[in-house]
Motif scaffolding. Structure first.
Motif, PDB file in Angstrom:
ATOM      1  N   SER A   1       0.797  -1.117   0.013  1.00 53.54           N
ATOM      2  CA  SER A   1       0.046   0.020  -0.068  1.00 53.54           C
ATOM      3  C   SER A   1       0.888   1.208  -0.053  1.00 53.54           C
ATOM      4  O   SER A   1       0.520   2.182  -0.905  1.00 53.54           O
ATOM      5  N   GLY A   2       1.948   1.177   0.845  1.00 46.79           N
ATOM      6  CA  GLY A   2       2.789   2.445   0.820  1.00 46.79           C
ATOM      7  C   GLY A   2       3.647   2.567  -0.612  1.00 46.79           C
ATOM      8  O   GLY A   2       3.604   3.831  -1.044  1.00 46.79           O
ATOM      9  N   ALA A   3       3.997   1.218  -1.068  1.00 49.32           N
ATOM     10  CA  ALA A   3       4.629   1.439  -2.558  1.00 49.32           C
ATOM     11  C   ALA A   3       3.768   2.099  -3.541  1.00 49.32           C
ATOM     12  O   ALA A   3       4.088   3.048  -4.266  1.00 49.32           O
ATOM     13  N   ILE A   4       2.601   1.468  -3.529  1.00 50.48           N
ATOM     14  CA  ILE A   4       1.457   2.366  -4.443  1.00 50.48           C
ATOM     15  C   ILE A   4       1.343   3.669  -4.155  1.00 50.48           C
ATOM     16  O   ILE A   4       1.048   4.605  -5.115  1.00 50.48           O
ATOM     17  N   GLY A   5       1.054   3.753  -2.802  1.00 51.72           N
ATOM     18  CA  GLY A   5       0.596   5.364  -2.682  1.00 51.72           C
ATOM     19  C   GLY A   5       1.751   6.080  -2.926  1.00 51.72           C
ATOM     20  O   GLY A   5       1.593   7.327  -3.599  1.00 51.72           O
ATOM     21  N   GLY A   6       3.078   5.904  -2.751  1.00 53.82           N
ATOM     22  CA  GLY A   6       4.216   6.611  -2.892  1.00 53.82           C
ATOM     23  C   GLY A   6       4.252   6.798  -4.502  1.00 53.82           C
ATOM     24  O   GLY A   6       4.577   7.907  -4.921  1.00 53.82           O
ATOM     25  N   THR A   7       3.900   5.596  -5.295  1.00 53.37           N
ATOM     26  CA  THR A   7       4.035   5.927  -6.881  1.00 53.37           C
ATOM     27  C   THR A   7       2.992   6.880  -7.343  1.00 53.37           C
ATOM     28  O   THR A   7       3.352   7.632  -8.346  1.00 53.37           O
ATOM     29  N   ILE A   8       2.042   6.772  -6.926  1.00 51.15           N
ATOM     30  CA  ILE A   8       0.781   7.847  -7.322  1.00 51.15           C
ATOM     31  C   ILE A   8       1.067   9.202  -7.011  1.00 51.15           C
ATOM     32  O   ILE A   8       0.909   9.850  -7.813  1.00 51.15           O
ATOM     33  N   SER A   9       1.506   9.273  -5.777  1.00 49.43           N
ATOM     34  CA  SER A   9       1.949  10.816  -5.342  1.00 49.43           C
ATOM     35  C   SER A   9       3.060  11.249  -6.062  1.00 49.43           C
ATOM     36  O   SER A   9       3.142  12.465  -6.277  1.00 49.43           O
ATOM     37  N   ALA A  10       3.958  10.372  -6.477  1.00 53.48           N
ATOM     38  CA  ALA A  10       5.063  10.942  -7.319  1.00 53.48           C
ATOM     39  C   ALA A  10       4.725  11.354  -8.727  1.00 53.48           C
ATOM     40  O   ALA A  10       5.178  12.238  -9.418  1.00 53.48           O
ATOM     41  N   ILE A  11       3.904  10.430  -9.311  1.00 53.47           N
ATOM     42  CA  ILE A  11       3.049  10.928 -10.803  1.00 53.47           C
ATOM     43  C   ILE A  11       2.427  12.174 -10.587  1.00 53.47           C
ATOM     44  O   ILE A  11       2.611  13.232 -11.271  1.00 53.47           O
ATOM     45  N   VAL A  12       1.632  12.280  -9.537  1.00 59.14           N
ATOM     46  CA  VAL A  12       1.063  13.682  -9.351  1.00 59.14           C
ATOM     47  C   VAL A  12       2.060  14.836  -8.988  1.00 59.14           C
ATOM     48  O   VAL A  12       1.814  16.084  -9.520  1.00 59.14           O
ATOM     49  N   ALA A  13       2.977  14.623  -8.091  1.00 64.10           N
ATOM     50  CA  ALA A  13       3.985  15.680  -7.975  1.00 64.10           C
ATOM     51  C   ALA A  13       4.647  16.074  -9.047  1.00 64.10           C
ATOM     52  O   ALA A  13       5.033  17.171  -9.344  1.00 64.10           O
ATOM     53  N   GLY A  14       5.244  15.022  -9.808  1.00 66.06           N
ATOM     54  CA  GLY A  14       5.948  15.151 -10.778  1.00 66.06           C
ATOM     55  C   GLY A  14       5.182  15.935 -12.250  1.00 66.06           C
ATOM     56  O   GLY A  14       5.625  17.027 -12.725  1.00 66.06           O
ATOM     57  N   SER A  15       3.687  15.634 -12.258  1.00 62.21           N
ATOM     58  CA  SER A  15       3.208  16.250 -13.078  1.00 62.21           C
ATOM     59  C   SER A  15       2.840  17.795 -12.816  1.00 62.21           C
ATOM     60  O   SER A  15       2.811  18.731 -13.608  1.00 62.21           O
ATOM     61  N   LEU A  16       2.502  18.101 -11.686  1.00 58.47           N
ATOM     62  CA  LEU A  16       2.488  19.425 -11.174  1.00 58.47           C
ATOM     63  C   LEU A  16       3.506  20.160 -11.141  1.00 58.47           C
ATOM     64  O   LEU A  16       3.660  21.433 -11.682  1.00 58.47           O
ATOM     65  N   LEU A  17       4.789  19.746 -10.987  1.00 60.27           N
ATOM     66  CA  LEU A  17       6.004  20.418 -10.998  1.00 60.27           C
ATOM     67  C   LEU A  17       6.259  20.762 -12.565  1.00 60.27           C
ATOM     68  O   LEU A  17       6.550  21.855 -12.897  1.00 60.27           O
ATOM     69  N   TYR A  18       6.017  19.927 -13.377  1.00 67.93           N
ATOM     70  CA  TYR A  18       6.141  20.077 -14.947  1.00 67.93           C
ATOM     71  C   TYR A  18       5.201  21.156 -15.399  1.00 67.93           C
ATOM     72  O   TYR A  18       5.503  22.218 -15.926  1.00 67.93           O
ATOM     73  N   LEU A  19       3.849  21.259 -14.948  1.00 65.33           N
ATOM     74  CA  LEU A  19       2.717  22.273 -15.394  1.00 65.33           C
ATOM     75  C   LEU A  19       3.289  23.569 -14.775  1.00 65.33           C
ATOM     76  O   LEU A  19       2.623  24.601 -15.167  1.00 65.33           O
ATOM     77  N   CYS A  20       4.110  23.541 -13.869  1.00 65.71           N
ATOM     78  CA  CYS A  20       4.718  24.912 -13.263  1.00 65.71           C
ATOM     79  C   CYS A  20       5.467  25.650 -14.346  1.00 65.71           C
ATOM     80  O   CYS A  20       5.706  26.656 -14.273  1.00 65.71           O
ATOM     81  N   PHE A  21       5.835  24.996 -15.120  1.00 61.02           N
ATOM     82  CA  PHE A  21       6.907  25.373 -16.335  1.00 61.02           C
ATOM     83  C   PHE A  21       6.557  25.375 -17.605  1.00 61.02           C
ATOM     84  O   PHE A  21       6.929  25.989 -18.517  1.00 61.02           O
ATOM     85  N   PHE A  22       5.438  24.552 -17.970  1.00 63.29           N
ATOM     86  CA  PHE A  22       4.956  24.100 -19.264  1.00 63.29           C
ATOM     87  C   PHE A  22       3.490  24.034 -19.137  1.00 63.29           C
ATOM     88  O   PHE A  22       2.836  23.904 -18.303  1.00 63.29           O
ATOM     89  N   PRO A  23       2.840  24.568 -20.166  1.00 63.53           N
ATOM     90  CA  PRO A  23       1.428  25.063 -20.348  1.00 63.53           C
ATOM     91  C   PRO A  23       0.515  23.782 -20.587  1.00 63.53           C
ATOM     92  O   PRO A  23      -0.433  23.658 -20.047  1.00 63.53           O
ATOM     93  N   SER A  24       1.113  22.673 -21.034  1.00 63.12           N
ATOM     94  CA  SER A  24       0.163  21.268 -21.208  1.00 63.12           C
ATOM     95  C   SER A  24       1.225  20.095 -20.772  1.00 63.12           C
ATOM     96  O   SER A  24       2.307  20.303 -20.841  1.00 63.12           O
ATOM     97  N   ILE A  25       0.442  18.977 -20.630  1.00 60.80           N
ATOM     98  CA  ILE A  25       1.388  17.742 -20.372  1.00 60.80           C
ATOM     99  C   ILE A  25       0.726  16.602 -21.223  1.00 60.80           C
ATOM    100  O   ILE A  25      -0.553  16.495 -21.449  1.00 60.80           O
ATOM    101  N   GLY A  26       1.700  15.607 -21.535  1.00 56.90           N
ATOM    102  CA  GLY A  26       1.000  14.260 -22.283  1.00 56.90           C
ATOM    103  C   GLY A  26       1.352  13.325 -21.270  1.00 56.90           C
ATOM    104  O   GLY A  26       1.573  13.302 -20.182  1.00 56.90           O
ATOM    105  N   LEU A  27       1.447  12.207 -21.838  1.00 53.81           N
ATOM    106  CA  LEU A  27       1.590  10.859 -21.314  1.00 53.81           C
ATOM    107  C   LEU A  27       3.023  10.670 -20.981  1.00 53.81           C
ATOM    108  O   LEU A  27       3.344   9.818 -20.131  1.00 53.81           O
ATOM    109  N   TRP A  28       3.898  11.342 -21.595  1.00 54.12           N
ATOM    110  CA  TRP A  28       5.550  11.085 -21.208  1.00 54.12           C
ATOM    111  C   TRP A  28       5.641  11.192 -19.755  1.00 54.12           C
ATOM    112  O   TRP A  28       6.520  10.516 -19.144  1.00 54.12           O
ATOM    113  N   ILE A  29       5.271  12.535 -19.215  1.00 54.73           N
ATOM    114  CA  ILE A  29       5.663  12.805 -17.936  1.00 54.73           C
ATOM    115  C   ILE A  29       5.260  11.923 -16.797  1.00 54.73           C
ATOM    116  O   ILE A  29       6.051  11.457 -16.008  1.00 54.73           O
TER     117      ILE A  29
END
Length: 276
Positions: free
Chosen positions: A170-198
Motif C-alpha cells: 500500500s505504501g509503495a503504490i501510494g508513493g508511486t501515485i503521489s510521485a506521478i501527481v507531484a512530477g506532473s504538477l512540477l512540470y505544469l509549473c513550467f509548461f502549459p500542457s502535459i502528455g503521457l510522457w511525464i
C-alpha cells in the motif's frame, strides 16, 4: 519535541537548503556537490562492506577510481568519467576473480561513480537541466514521504519482508501515485500542457527510487548495519538519504543513454526526461 527529532529537523532543513542552492546555481557548484556525494557514498559503501579490512589493495584502487571519476565530473567530463567507471569495474572484477575477493568492490565503484555522473548529467548547465533536476526531486521526495504515511495509515501485505519488514504494498503504490501527481504538477509549473510522457517517466523513476531504498536495506541487512554511517546528525549516513534519489537518477541517465545510442535522442539527459 525530543532532542533527536529537533536535530533531525534542523539537519534536514540545512541539507535541503544546500542541495537546492547548488541545484539552482548549477555549473561548478552542482558538479562539486555531485562529486562530494559520490565520494561519501564510496566511503560508506566500503565501510559497510568492510572492504578496508577484507581487501586493502582493492579498496585503495576503489578510492583512486572514485576520486578520478569525481575529478572528471567536476571538470564536466562525464563521458570520460563513464568510460573510467566501466574500465574500473572490469578491472576490479578481474581482481576479484584472480585473488578470490568479493565483488563488493566492483559494486561500490559502479554505485559511487554513477551517482556523480548521473546527477551531473541530469542537472547540466541550462534551465532545462534545472527543471529536470527539480522534477526528479519532486518525484523521489513524494515517493519517500507518501510511501511512509500511506503505508502506516493503510498497512496490509509487506513489500519485501526479508529485506525491509516495515515497507508495504500500500505504501509503495501510494508513493508511486503521489510521485506521478507531484512530477506532473512540477512540470505544469513550467509548461502549459502535459502528455503521457511525464506521468510515465514519473512512474519509472518512482519505482526505481523504491528499488534503490530496498537495495540499500539489503546491503545493511547483509552486513548487520543499522545506518550507513553517522555523518548526518539525526539522519544516519549519506546513503541513507540518497538511496532512492541515486537509483532514480541511474534510471534517468541510463534510459537517456540508451536512447542516444539507439539514435532516438541527441539532446541532454534533462531534455530527454522532460520529453523536449
Amino acid at each position: 519535541m525530543s532532542t533527536e527529532l529537533r536535530l533531525r529537523i534542523v539537519s534536514g532543513i540545512v541539507l535541503a537548503a544546500v542541495v537546492l542552492a547548488a541545484t539552482w546555481a548549477g555549473g561548478l557548484p552542482f558538479r562539486l556537490l555531485s562529486s562530494l556525494i559520490a565520494l561519501l557514498v564510496y566511503y560508506e559503501w566500503s565501510t559497510i562492506t568492510r572492504l578496508a579490512e577484507a581487501d586493502v589493495r582493492g579498496n585503495a584502487f576503489g578510492w583512486a577510481a572514485t576520486l578520478a571519476v569525481a575529478a572528471m565530473v567536476v571538470y564536466a567530463e562525464e563521458e570520460l568519467a563513464l568510460v573510467t567507471v566501466a574500465g574500473a569495474v572490469v578491472l576490479s572484477a578481474i581482481h576479484a576473480v584472480a585473488f578470490k575477493r568479493s565483488f563488493w568492490l566492483s559494486g561500490g565503484i559502479a554505485y559511487a561513480g554513477l551517482t556523480a555522473i548521473s546527477l551531473a548529467a541530469i542537472r547540466g548547465g541550462d534551465a532545462t537541466g534545472l527543471i529536470a533536476m527539480l522534477f526528479v526531486f519532486a518525484v523521489v521526495w513524494a515517493t519517500d514521504i507518501l510511501a511512509y504515511f500511506v503505508g502506516r495509515a493503510i498497512g496490509g501485505p509487506k513489500l519485501a519482508p526479508p529485506i525491509s519488514p516495515g515497507k508495504t504494498w500500500s505504501g509503495a503504490i501510494g508513493g508511486t501515485i503521489s510521485a506521478i501527481v507531484a512530477g506532473s504538477l512540477l512540470y505544469l509549473c513550467f509548461f502549459p500542457s502535459i502528455g503521457l510522457w511525464i506521468p510515465l517517466v514519473a512512474f519509472i523513476l518512482s519505482v526505481f527510487s523504491q528499488v534503490g531504498d530496498l537495495f540499500e536495506s539489503f546491503i545493511k541487512r547483509r552486513f548487520g548495519v543499522k545506518d550507513s554511517s553517522r555523518l548526518i546528525p539525526g539522519h544516519g549516513g549519506v546513503m541513507d538519504r540518497v538511496d532512492g534519489l541515486v537509483f532514480a537518477c541511474f534510471a534517468a541517465f541510463l534510459l537517456s543513454l540508451a536512447a542516444m545510442l539507439s539514435g532516438q535522442q541527441s539532446a541532454s539527459t534533462g531534455a530527454f526526461l522532460l520529453g523536449l
